[in-house]
Design a protein around this motif. Structure first.
Motif, short mmCIF file in Angstrom:
data_model
loop_
_atom_site.label_atom_id
_atom_site.label_comp_id
_atom_site.label_asym_id
_atom_site.label_seq_id
_atom_site.Cartn_x
_atom_site.Cartn_y
_atom_site.Cartn_z
N LYS A 89 40.20 40.12 25.54
CA LYS A 89 39.64 40.40 26.78
C LYS A 89 40.03 41.64 27.29
O LYS A 89 39.00 42.51 28.01
CB LYS A 89 40.13 39.28 27.66
CG LYS A 89 39.50 37.84 27.46
CD LYS A 89 39.80 36.73 28.41
CE LYS A 89 41.19 36.75 29.13
NZ LYS A 89 42.20 36.19 27.96
N THR A 90 41.19 42.13 27.31
CA THR A 90 41.78 43.39 27.75
C THR A 90 41.28 44.47 27.07
O THR A 90 40.93 45.32 27.80
CB THR A 90 43.41 43.26 27.97
OG1 THR A 90 43.58 42.34 29.02
CG2 THR A 90 43.70 44.72 28.43
N VAL B 130 37.19 39.58 34.01
CA VAL B 130 37.95 38.93 32.92
C VAL B 130 39.18 38.06 33.41
O VAL B 130 40.27 38.60 34.17
CB VAL B 130 38.57 40.00 31.96
CG1 VAL B 130 39.59 39.60 31.09
CG2 VAL B 130 37.46 40.75 31.29
N GLU B 131 39.13 36.83 32.70
CA GLU B 131 40.32 35.95 33.68
C GLU B 131 40.74 35.15 32.53
O GLU B 131 39.97 34.42 31.81
CB GLU B 131 39.57 35.19 34.94
CG GLU B 131 40.07 35.61 36.03
CD GLU B 131 41.53 35.56 36.21
OE1 GLU B 131 42.06 36.04 37.24
OE2 GLU B 131 42.20 34.81 35.56
N GLN B 132 41.89 34.70 32.70
CA GLN B 132 42.65 33.59 31.96
C GLN B 132 42.53 32.34 32.74
O GLN B 132 42.23 31.16 32.14
CB GLN B 132 44.16 33.72 31.80
CG GLN B 132 44.74 33.21 30.55
CD GLN B 132 46.21 33.20 30.27
OE1 GLN B 132 46.89 33.42 31.11
NE2 GLN B 132 46.59 32.51 29.48
N MET B 133 42.42 32.51 34.17
CA MET B 133 42.28 31.26 34.96
C MET B 133 40.78 30.94 35.01
O MET B 133 40.06 31.17 35.82
CB MET B 133 42.52 31.52 36.38
CG MET B 133 44.20 31.90 36.61
SD MET B 133 44.97 30.70 36.52
CE MET B 133 46.26 31.13 35.20
N ALA B 134 40.41 30.35 33.99
CA ALA B 134 39.05 30.20 33.60
C ALA B 134 38.36 29.29 34.60
O ALA B 134 37.04 29.45 34.76
CB ALA B 134 38.63 29.67 32.03
N ASP B 135 38.85 28.31 35.01
CA ASP B 135 38.32 27.36 35.95
C ASP B 135 37.71 28.35 37.17
O ASP B 135 36.47 27.84 37.56
CB ASP B 135 39.13 26.26 36.30
CG ASP B 135 38.30 25.08 36.88
OD1 ASP B 135 37.49 24.48 36.05
OD2 ASP B 135 38.68 24.79 38.17
N GLY C 40 38.59 33.14 27.81
CA GLY C 40 39.06 33.35 26.41
C GLY C 40 40.46 33.24 26.33
O GLY C 40 41.07 33.72 27.28
N SER C 41 41.21 32.61 25.44
CA SER C 41 42.79 32.38 25.35
C SER C 41 43.30 33.76 25.28
O SER C 41 42.75 34.93 25.12
CB SER C 41 42.94 31.53 23.92
OG SER C 41 42.78 32.54 22.83
#
Lengths: 696, 289, 237
Positions: free
Chosen positions: C41-42, C192-197, C35-36
């Motif tokens: 997420k945190t 939980v990641e911002q680096m979604a790919d 998610g953005s």
């Protein structure tokens, strides 16, 4: 310093026309309230000394009680400026009280100064000691600050206890050294100010004591409610925030400490004049703590709190209540296990902390405010805010030109670099922003965007590079200079004065907070009334601009999150900036609010403001930004229009977490997928986001 | 020279109390301004059991330690912890411990009376000649104890798993709790030990000057000063601070009279705080933004 | 037998961030939450480990609800988090940091120590054993943080942005380590990641979080190729 000092009143003058009538009303009502308060304060002061008008013997103890209360009140009012507003817990007020008391007596008696000069000299001494203590404790907060003030008070106490010049336990003055145990009453301008001691003599000194006390309360009220007072609250909330509001934190902290010290000394001077004799044991730690208790018990951070607290504590200590309470314990509980005065004061202190942390006045005020504003708060939850920015006003404002956009860029960063230890947070970054332009800074977490915002606003000093703003070099300037030069900011989490009203939050944003001199805050000359009214009208306009015009009297903490953000923007605008740095303004906003925020930012751009927006919300960025800078690992990754940047392969890869090598080419991932290679600086205009860069 | 020796010995007593400030500060970021009263509490507790002939002297000393330790842990749980909840700038605990100091001092005075009482527990009489200075054996024991306890605390924190927990809580309480360590329990334990040490100091000190309610109050400012000079974050700090403060104040009072002794010591605090706010051996707190 | 978040609501003092979030992690499963920024997420992981108060809803593991337990008790039950920014104890050595992780293991310790396998696969951590943690590079710190969490013998492991601030190559290392942890510990992992790919490539299942709500869930590979996901983490709608 090469910062541009701007005229703080300019923002108000911009809209001189329609607000003029409002301003007149505001000036009149403010004047009426102030006069009423002053008259009431002086009237109460005179009434309490009426019982002693004939000098009857029976009134002496009452007059002494009043004098004690007055002295404690003055000292507590001073301490409240530190503890209540600036949130610096000083345990040294008793020391200043002692310096005032002993100093004025010593200079008159031993040094032969004229008594009035002796008093002024003692107060000056308090001010000097206060200034030195303040500078010594400048970098300290919390316990260390308290300890250094405590050390100061203990030092004073020891000198009084053991210094031969002060007669030690014989007190001052004493027979052995002075041939008398009482100081001479002051004779000034043909009047002798007799203390309340001898039956049949009118205690004339009570008149100046109560009048000065009333004046101190009146002036401290003026200060507390002035921009100068707002700056103290700002320092108390966060020194960083205060300096962003243009406050020179160092100077202001020294100033408030000196003021508090002088008031502490003035309390001591009153004690000397009222009791004519000083004993060192009455100036021990207990005195200091009693003054702190007076502030906390009455209500720290309120105008009347220290007054109520001081009167209540002195009355409690001198009445029979505590004695009776300890007698009662001895009768009912135990002959030996009981608490007497100081223990009961301790218990009272603990109870206050547990049950009434805001003190008497603070708690009463909160109850009244809750009654009055329950409806307003309910409204705050409903309509208004960013999602309902008044179209009309936005329309209206677009016609108000902020400033003739001068040619050339307003803000220029050249080769900015910032290193924290081993981490290069920002490296070799150039950036320029023009008036009437929105420049968005995007990038994945940890890319250095917030560091960049902090470099622009002076929080960090750059390791390399240059900041130029409106033709002036701002490199390495402190936040307050940056703010005064015309750069305002908002924070990732709104930094508001949570206990203050919405309007007071906006008022704190005006440049006056950093600039009003103390004398003007205390004496409130006519110009101050006019400026207050101007600020009020302007604050109404700003609140309307961000959609908060219906809730000016609600406490900021009661606002929903989105409106807190709106409020922070209004406060930033109040300072009359040319450039605003917004750090993730859309974080935590609902979709409707984000869209309202976009409208607001665009209208600000149309008025000529320059905006730097650090943001993750691509929606918002692509809608409002003229220029987008994408950072990654502290460096520039791509720059251009939102269209260009958001379709840049490397930008997409950085956000998606597709690894790239140092040439910007996609690295083989373990599942065998790759991203489409893209050369440095290349921007592919055609692919839309939904199909750009996905290999599968 | 005599002044230096006596100063060092005196510094030992301050160092012992300073150690209790450092201990609570490391783990809870609070200081107990009522430490002086815990000194008196320990002393009077030992006097209360002095007639129990079946209890050997170490047992009586232990009673002094435990009485102060238990009250200390309770004070932490009920009068310190509730006033630390509002973040870094919350210093209400400072006011509440000052209030505790008032209540305890008053209560002890009412129960035991204001005048000093003779205490024979753990009394060692006689003097030793060190470099020409006659030093009471009792004071020497106190100073030696300060050094031993400081070293013990340092070993415990550096070498044991309890010490590891303490250091973890001290550096980052939130992350420590992710490792299954309860910061509150560690805080209560350090108050237990810290106030116990104050009680212990009280028992030994009372053997020389007698037990009185205000016996600790006079030590409070000097021992806070020592803790601050050495650095509130360092267990070595009190030893260095105690030595500096003790010698400086003794030398100054020998040279210029008693009043200058204390003045010089307190001026040292101011100089150190101005030059190095975190104390001589303290570590600068990382600035978070 | 799973970590269950049921209708959770939480947030900071004044701002509610999560509302009605429900999710589930099975033992041995790697579940990604993407998610953005600012999606919550945190907040989600902090709520699960007890660093933020749960305002409504429930949290449970194999032994039932733990919503009312304090943070350190949750760790002792085996709900272990690697916080954002690693949060090593800066002035403890690498070895001491890992020893603290072992403390939380308590009764669950015993059997083959998965830490050894990790140290064999990534010897750099062993080489740095006696060094103070704040002298390590970001990538090494993340390795130590993950090892420390494994030393706690997690039943459920929550990873908050493990790739944050790391270079692409180091990020690859971290993802390899996560895969190894899954193999060796059998813990359920919530990533939980911002680096979604990369997160989606590694995960079995995934949830997409937007404005504090779960807007999509399902098979990670399918989500990885969907347009909705791109919208979620790029914050475009």
């Amino acid at each position: 310093m090469s910062t541009v000092e701007k005229d703080p009143t300019r923002a108000g003058r911009r809209r001189a026309g329609p607000g003029a009538a409002d301003r007149g009303t505001h000036v009149r009502s403010a004047l009426r309230r102030d006069v009423l308060f002053a008259v009431a304060a002086l009237a109460i002061a005179i009434i309490v000394i009426l019982p002693g008008r004939n000098g009857e013997g029976t009134s002496i103890s009452t007059m002494q009680l009043v004098a004690s209360m007055a002295a404690m009140t003055v000292a507590a009012v001073g301490l409240n400026l530190l503890v209540g507003y600036t949130k610096l817990v000083s345990l040294g007020q008793g020391g200043f009280y002692a310096i005032g008391a002993y100093g004025s007596a010593y200079l008159a008696l031993d040094k032969g100064w004229h008594p009035v000069l002796a008093i002024l000299g003692a107060l000056a001494l308090c001010g000097i000691v206060g200034a030195v203590t303040a500078m010594a404790s400048m970098r300290l907060r919390g316990p260390q600050f308290s300890v250094i003030t405590l050390v100061m008070a203990v030092l004073v106490e020891r000198i009084l206890n053991e210094g031969n010049a002060f007669g030690r336990l014989a007190g001052y003055p004493n027979f052995a050294q002075h041939g008398t145990t009482v100081t001479e009453p002051i004779t000034f301008l043909g009047t002798t100010f007799t203390p309340p001691m001898i039956a049949g003599e009118v205690a004339t000194v009570m008149v100046p004591i109560v009048v000065i006390t009333a004046l101190v309360v009146i002036l401290s009220r003026n200060i507390a409610r002035s921009p100068w007072g707002a700056s103290l609250s700002a320092i108390g909330e966060s020194e960083m925030l205060a300096s962003h509001l243009g406050v020179h934190v160092f100077r202001r902290k020294v100033a408030v400490f000196v003021l508090a010290s002088v008031l502490g000394g003035l309390g001591g001077v009153m004690a000397t004049q009222a009791f004519s004799h000083l004993q060192p044991e009455t100036f021990d730690i207990f005195l200091t703590i009693t003054i702190v208790l007076a502030v906390v018990f009455g209500g720290s951070g309120t105008v009347l709190g220290p007054v109520v607290g001081a009167v209540a504590i002195v009355w409690l200590e001198q009445s029979d209540i505590l004695v009776e309470a300890s007698q009662w314990q001895q009768d009912t509980i135990s002959e030996s296990w009981f608490l007497s005065t100081s223990g009961l004061v301790g218990v009272l202190f603990l109870l206050t902390l547990f049950l009434m942390p805001r003190g008497i006045v603070g708690t009463a005020g909160a109850v009244v405010a809750a009654r009055l504003h329950r409806r307003d708060a309910a409204e705050a939850d409903g309509a208004g805010g960013l999602d309902e920015t008044s179209e009309e006003l936005v329309e209206d404002l677009t016609h108000v030109v902020h400033e003739k956009p001068a040619p050339g860029s307003l803000l220029t960063l050249t080769d900015m670099g910032k290193r924290f230890g081993g981490l290069q947070a920002v490296a070799g970054l150039d950036l320029s922003v023009d008036r009437g332009q929105i420049h968005a800074v995007i990038g994945p977490n940890g890319a250095g965007k917030s560091t960049l915002a902090n470099l622009v606003t002076g929080v960090y000093k750059p390791s390399s590079g240059q900041v130029t703003f409106a033709g002036n070099d701002l490199t390495g300037q402190a936040p307050h200079s940056v703010s005064r030069a015309g750069i305002a900011r908002t924070f990732q989490t709104p930094q508001l004065f949570h206990d203050a009203t919405v309007r007071d939050n906006v008022l704190a944003g005006f440049a006056d907070t950093g600039r009003t001199p103390l004398w003007a805050a205390a004496l409130k000359p006519p110009s101050r009334y006019r400026r207050d009214a101007e600020m009020r009208v302007e604050s109404d306009r700003l609140l309307a601009l961000v959609g908060l015009e219906d809730v000016p009297d609600v406490r900021a903490s009661e606002l929903p999150y989105g409106k807190q953000r709106a409020l922070e923007i209004a406060r930033a605008l109040a300072g009359g900036p040319e450039l605003i740095v917004l750090d993730e303004p859309a974080a935590g906003l609902l979709a409707t609010e984000t869209s309202g925020l976009g409208d607001l930012l665009m209208s600000l751009r149309d008025q000529g403001y320059a905006l730097v927006v650090v943001e993750h919300h691509m929606d918002l960025v692509s809608r409002i930004a003229d220029q987008v800078t994408c950072m990654d690992q502290g460096r520039l990754l791509a720059r251009g229009t939102p269209q260009e940047v958001l379709s840049d392969e490397r930008v997409i890869a950085a956000y998606l977490g597709k690894p790239l090598d140092e040439h910007g080419h996609a690295v083989e991932t373990d599942d065998g997928t790759t991203t489409t290679p893209a050369g440095p600086g290349s921007t592919s205009p055609s692919p839309s986001l939904s199909n750009g860069g996905d290999p599968s | 020279m005599e002044a230096v020796v006596i100063g060092l010995v005196l510094g030992g007593l301050y160092a012992l109390l300073a150690q209790s400030f450092v201990l609570t500060f490391i783990t809870t970021r609070t200081l107990n301004f009522a430490v002086g009263e815990f000194v008196a509490l320990g002393a009077f507790a030992a006097i209360a059991v002095s007639s129990w002939s079946w209890l050997p002297t170490p047992g009586k000393v232990a009673v002094g330690f435990l009485a102060a330790a238990v009250v200390g842990a309770l004070v932490y749980r009920f009068l310190v912890l509730p006033f630390t909840t509002q973040g870094e700038h919350d210093v209400r605990w400072l006011l509440s411990t000052v209030a505790v100091s008032f209540v305890m001092l008053n209560l002890i005075t009412n129960v035991e009376g204001p005048s000093p009482q003779r205490s024979d527990t753990a009394r060692i009489s006689g003097t030793v000649d060190i470099l020409g200075a006659g030093v009471g054996k009792q004071q020497l024991v106190l100073a030696g104890l300060a050094v031993v306890i400081s070293l013990l605390l340092i070993v415990v924190t550096q070498r044991t798993s309890v010490g590891l927990m303490m250091r973890a809580v001290s550096q980052d309480p939130d992350t420590a709790s992710l490792m299954g360590v309860s910061p509150r329990a560690v805080g209560a334990a350090s108050y237990f030990v810290a106030m116990g040490l104050a009680g212990l100091a009280g028992v030994l000190y009372a053997a020389t000057v007698g037990a009185s309610p205000v016996m600790g109050e006079t030590l409070l400012v000097a021992s806070i000063a020592v803790a601050i000079v050495g650095g509130l974050g360092s267990l070595w700090g009190p030893l260095l601070g105690g030595a500096l403060y003790g010698v400086l104040s003794q030398v100054a009072s020998y040279q210029w009279g008693a009043i200058w002794g204390e003045t010089a010591g307190l001026l040292l605090v101011i100089v150190v705080l101005v030059a190095k706010p975190e104390g001589l051996l303290g570590r600068r707190m990382e600035v978070k933004l | 037998m799973s970590l269950v978040v049921d209708n959770a609501e939480s947030g900071y003092d004044r701002a509610p961030i999560l509302s009605g979030v429900s999710l589930r992690v099975e033992p041995g499963e790697l579940v990604a939450v993407v998610g953005s920024n600012g999606a919550g997420k945190t907040t989600l992981v902090k709520t699960i480990v007890g660093q933020l108060a749960l305002r409504a809803g429930d949290l449970a593991d194999d032994d039932g609800s733990f919503a009312k337990l304090s943070s350190h008790r949750r760790a002792k039950r085996g709900v272990v988090m690697v916080p954002e920014g690693r949060k090593l104890f800066p002035r403890l050595t690498v070895g001491e940091n890992i020893a603290l992780g072992r403390r939380a293991a308590g009764k669950r310790a015993g059997g083959e120590d998965p830490v050894d396998a990790l140290l064999d696969a990534f010897p750099i951590v062993r080489e740095r054993w006696g060094q103070q943690a704040n002298l390590l590079s970001g990538g090494e710190q993340q390795m130590v943080a993950l090892t420390r969490a494994v030393a706690a013998r997690p039943r459920y492991l929550l990873l908050d942005e493990p790739s944050l601030g790391l270079s692409p190559l180091k990020t690859l290392d971290v993802f390899r380590l996560i895969e190894l942890i899954r193999e060796r510990t059998g813990a359920g992992i919530l990533l939980v990641e911002q680096m979604a790919d990369q997160a989606l490539a590694a995960a079995d299942r995934a949830y997409v979080l937007e404005h504090g709500r779960i807007v999509m869930e399902g098979d990670a590979a399918k989500l990885r190729s969907s347009d909705e996901v791109r919208r979620a983490y790029l914050g475009v709608s």
